[in-house]
Motif scaffolding. Structure first.
Motif, mmCIF file in Angstrom:
data_model
loop_
_atom_site.group_PDB
_atom_site.id
_atom_site.type_symbol
_atom_site.label_atom_id
_atom_site.label_comp_id
_atom_site.label_asym_id
_atom_site.label_seq_id
_atom_site.Cartn_x
_atom_site.Cartn_y
_atom_site.Cartn_z
ATOM 1 N N ASN A 130 1.006 -1.130 -0.058
ATOM 2 C CA ASN A 130 0.022 -0.002 0.163
ATOM 3 C C ASN A 130 0.805 1.326 0.019
ATOM 4 N N PRO A 131 1.439 1.404 -1.042
ATOM 5 C CA PRO A 131 2.626 2.364 -0.968
ATOM 6 C C PRO A 131 1.975 3.904 -0.862
ATOM 7 N N GLU A 132 0.838 4.238 -1.545
ATOM 8 C CA GLU A 132 0.008 5.471 -1.774
ATOM 9 C C GLU A 132 0.091 5.846 -0.247
ATOM 10 N N THR A 133 -0.824 4.807 0.522
ATOM 11 C CA THR A 133 -1.156 5.249 1.688
ATOM 12 C C THR A 133 0.097 5.416 2.655
ATOM 13 N N ALA A 134 1.036 4.566 2.539
ATOM 14 C CA ALA A 134 2.371 4.802 3.034
ATOM 15 C C ALA A 134 3.073 6.402 2.991
ATOM 16 N N TRP A 135 3.030 6.693 1.655
ATOM 17 C CA TRP A 135 3.441 8.127 1.270
ATOM 18 C C TRP A 135 2.478 8.933 2.064
ATOM 19 N N ALA A 136 1.344 8.802 1.932
ATOM 20 C CA ALA A 136 0.519 9.841 2.668
ATOM 21 C C ALA A 136 0.867 10.019 4.139
ATOM 22 N N PHE A 137 1.183 8.908 4.759
ATOM 23 C CA PHE A 137 1.691 8.876 6.038
ATOM 24 C C PHE A 137 2.988 9.561 6.228
ATOM 25 N N LEU A 138 4.117 9.382 5.415
ATOM 26 C CA LEU A 138 5.181 10.182 5.481
ATOM 27 C C LEU A 138 5.038 11.518 5.232
ATOM 28 N N TRP A 139 4.127 11.958 4.264
ATOM 29 C CA TRP A 139 3.873 13.688 4.325
ATOM 30 C C TRP A 139 2.856 14.111 5.166
ATOM 31 N N GLY A 140 1.961 13.210 5.414
ATOM 32 C CA GLY A 140 0.862 13.704 6.351
ATOM 33 C C GLY A 140 -0.421 14.010 5.845
ATOM 34 N N ARG A 141 -0.331 14.549 4.584
ATOM 35 C CA ARG A 141 -1.319 14.632 3.615
ATOM 36 C C ARG A 141 -0.883 14.842 2.259
ATOM 37 N N THR A 142 -1.774 14.757 1.150
ATOM 38 C CA THR A 142 -1.368 15.150 -0.262
ATOM 39 C C THR A 142 -0.754 16.451 -0.444
ATOM 40 N N PRO A 143 0.335 16.752 -0.573
ATOM 41 C CA PRO A 143 0.688 18.193 -0.601
ATOM 42 C C PRO A 143 0.477 18.666 -2.053
ATOM 43 N N PRO A 144 -0.038 20.128 -1.991
ATOM 44 C CA PRO A 144 -0.100 20.440 -3.390
ATOM 45 C C PRO A 144 1.105 21.013 -3.860
#
Length: 393
Positions: A349-363
Motif C-alpha cells: 500500500n505505497p500510496e497510503t504509506a507515502w501519505a503517512f510520511l507526508w501527512g497529507r497529499t501536498p499541493p
C-alpha cells in the motif's frame, strides 16, 4: 534519529539557558554531521548488492488525490515507535478506512532486521525508520529496495535543511525517503549532583570548564562525569561536528586534523582523570544514567524522551544547558542523530504509506498560499524544519 526522538514537550526538563539559533554555525555543524553519510553513499553505489531487483526502483503509480484506504505497517523503536503510534491514530482519524500498525523492533537489532529484509526482498513493512547516517549506505547497496518518491517529493527539497536532504537522495537525484528529525545537542545534567558539589552548570562555558568541574564533582560526590561505550562511542563524532568537521575530508578519513586532535585530547583528559564510566551498549547507557553513575550526558534533544519514559521516577532531577565550547565564545551545540522515513518496495500500500510520511497529499509549491506550512511525517500537524528545532520546551 538516534534511539529516540522528541515529539512533545516535557515540563520536568527545564531549560536553564536558551535554546539554539539556526545561524550559519549551526547549519555548518549539521552539514558536517550528515555530509559524511553522503560520502559513504558515493562509495557504496559501485557495489550494489540487490534488494528489490530490476533495473529501476518502484515508483508511486497512483493518483495523488485518490482516496486513501488500507493498512500500513511501520517499523520503529522505543520513543519513536510510541510517537508513531500517536501519529497513526491521528492519521486514521483524518483518513477513515486506513489502519496504521506500528511494530517496535528494538534499536539493538533494528538494522540486522532491516538489512536482512532488504537483501532478501521480503519480510519488510510498508515504512521503515532509518537513521540519516545509515540511509545512504542502504541506498547504495540496495538501490531498488525503496520506493522512488522523486515524483512526489522532489519539489519539497527547499523545505528541508540541505544537509538533511542529502541523506535521502542518491547520486542520481532520486528521492528515496523523507527527513523526519535531527539531533541538536546540549548538555543534560543531574541537578542534585551539581547542587551537592556546589557547581553552577551555567558556568560550563568551555570543555576545559567541564573537565575542571568534573574533577571537583567526583571529589564531592564520588560520581563520574559521563558514560561512554568503549566499543561504540558516539561522542567523538559529536565533538567533530561541533567544530564543523565531518568524518571525511577530501575523501579521506579525517583524524589527523586540528579538530580531531582537540576532540581526542578532550576524551583522553576525561579518561585520564577517571571521569568516564564505561558501560556496554544502549541498555548500559540508560541503566547507568538511571543509577546515577554519571552527572552529565552531552547528547541530542531526543534524549529527553528516554529520560521521560524510562526514568520517570527521576522526574525533576535533570536540567539542560548548551554544550561547552572548545574556546570561549565558540559554538555550543552539535548534531547527533536524525532520522528518515522511507517506503519499502515490498509495500502493498505505497500510496497510503507515502501519505503517512507526508501527512497529507501536498499541493505543488506554486499553488501553496504564501506563508503556509505543510504537514510532515504523517502527524497531521505542522512542524518546523528539523534543523530549526530548539531544546526549549
Amino acid at each position: 534519529m538516534s534511539a529516540e526522538t522528541r515529539h512533545e514537550k516535557h515540563p520536568q526538563l527545564a531549560v536553564d539557558q536558551g535554546g539554539f539559533s539556526a545561524g550559519p554555525a549551526r547549519r555548518r555543524i549539521l552539514a558536517a554531521g550528515l555530509a559524511g553519510g553522503a560520502l559513504l553513499l558515493a562509495g557504496a553505489t559501485g557495489c550494489a548488492t540487490g534488494g528489490a531487483g530490476g533495473t529501476s526502483a518502484k515508483q508511486l503509480a497512483g493518483s495523488p488525490g485518490a482516496t486513501l484506504a488500507g493498512k500500513v505497517t511501520i517499523w520503529s523503536w522505543d520513543v519513536a515507535a510510541k510517537a508513531m503510534q500517536r501519529l497513526g491514530k491521528v492519521f486514521e482519524q483524518a483518513h477513515p478506512g486506513t489502519t496504521v500498525e506500528v511494530v517496535d523492533i528494538g534499536y539493538d537489532n533494528a538494522y540486522d532486521k532491516i538489512t536482512v529484509g532488504l537483501g532478501a526482498g521480503s519480510g519488510l513493512p510498508d515504512i521503515l525508520t532509518v537513521e540519516g547516517h545509515k540511509l545512504p549506505t542502504y541506498i547504495g547497496n540496495f538501490p531498488n529496495a525503496l520506493v522512488d518518491l522523486t515524483g512526489r517529493a522532489a519539489d519539497l527539497k527547499s523545505q528541508y535543511p540541505q544537509a538533511s536532504w542529502r541523506t535521502v537522495a542518491d547520486a542520481r537525484g532520486r528521492v528515496l525517503a523523507l527527513p523526519w528529525d535531527s539531533g541538536p545537542c546540549a548538555l543534560f545534567y543531574r541537578r542534585d549532583l551539581f547542587q551537592q558539589a556546589g557547581i553552577d552548570p551555567a558556568g560550563l562555558a568551555t570543555w576545559d570548564d567541564y573537565v575542571t568541574a568534573g574533577t571537583a564533582l567526583k571529589a564531592a560526590t564520588g560520581k563520574k562525569m559521563l558514560i561512554l561505550d568503549a566499543k561504540q562511542d558516539s561522542l567523538f563524532a559529536m565533538l567533530l561536528q561541533q567544530q564543523g568537521q565531518r568524518w571525511f575530508t577530501d575523501g579521506k578519513v579525517a583524524v589527523a586534523t586540528p579538530a580531531a586532535e582537540r576532540a581526542l585530547t578532550l576524551l583522553k583528559q576525561l579518561v585520564d582523570r577517571d571521569l568516564v564510566d564505561f558501560e556496554n551498549g544502549w541498555d548500559g547507557f540508560v541503566s547507568g544514567t538511571h543509577d546515577g553513575k554519571a552527572a552529565t550526558t552531552p547528547t541530542a534533544a531526543w534524549w529527553d524522551g528516554t529520560l521521560t519514559t524510562e526514568m520517570a521516577d527521576l522526574s525533576g532531577k535533570f536540567g539542560v544547558v548548551p554544550l561547552p565550547a572548545f574556546a570561549p565564545g565558540g559554538t555550543r551545540t552539535s548534531n547527533s542523530g536524525g532520522s528518515t522515513l522511507c517506503v519499502t518496495a515490498q509495500s502493498r500500500n505505497p500510496e497510503t504509506a507515502w501519505a503517512f510520511l507526508w501527512g497529507r497529499t501536498p499541493p505543488r509549491p506554486r499553488s501553496r498560499p504564501t506563508g503556509s506550512t505543510p504537514h510532515r511525517a504523517g502527524c497531521g500537524r505542522s512542524r518546523p524544519p528539523p534543523a530549526r528545532r530548539s531544546l526549549r520546551p
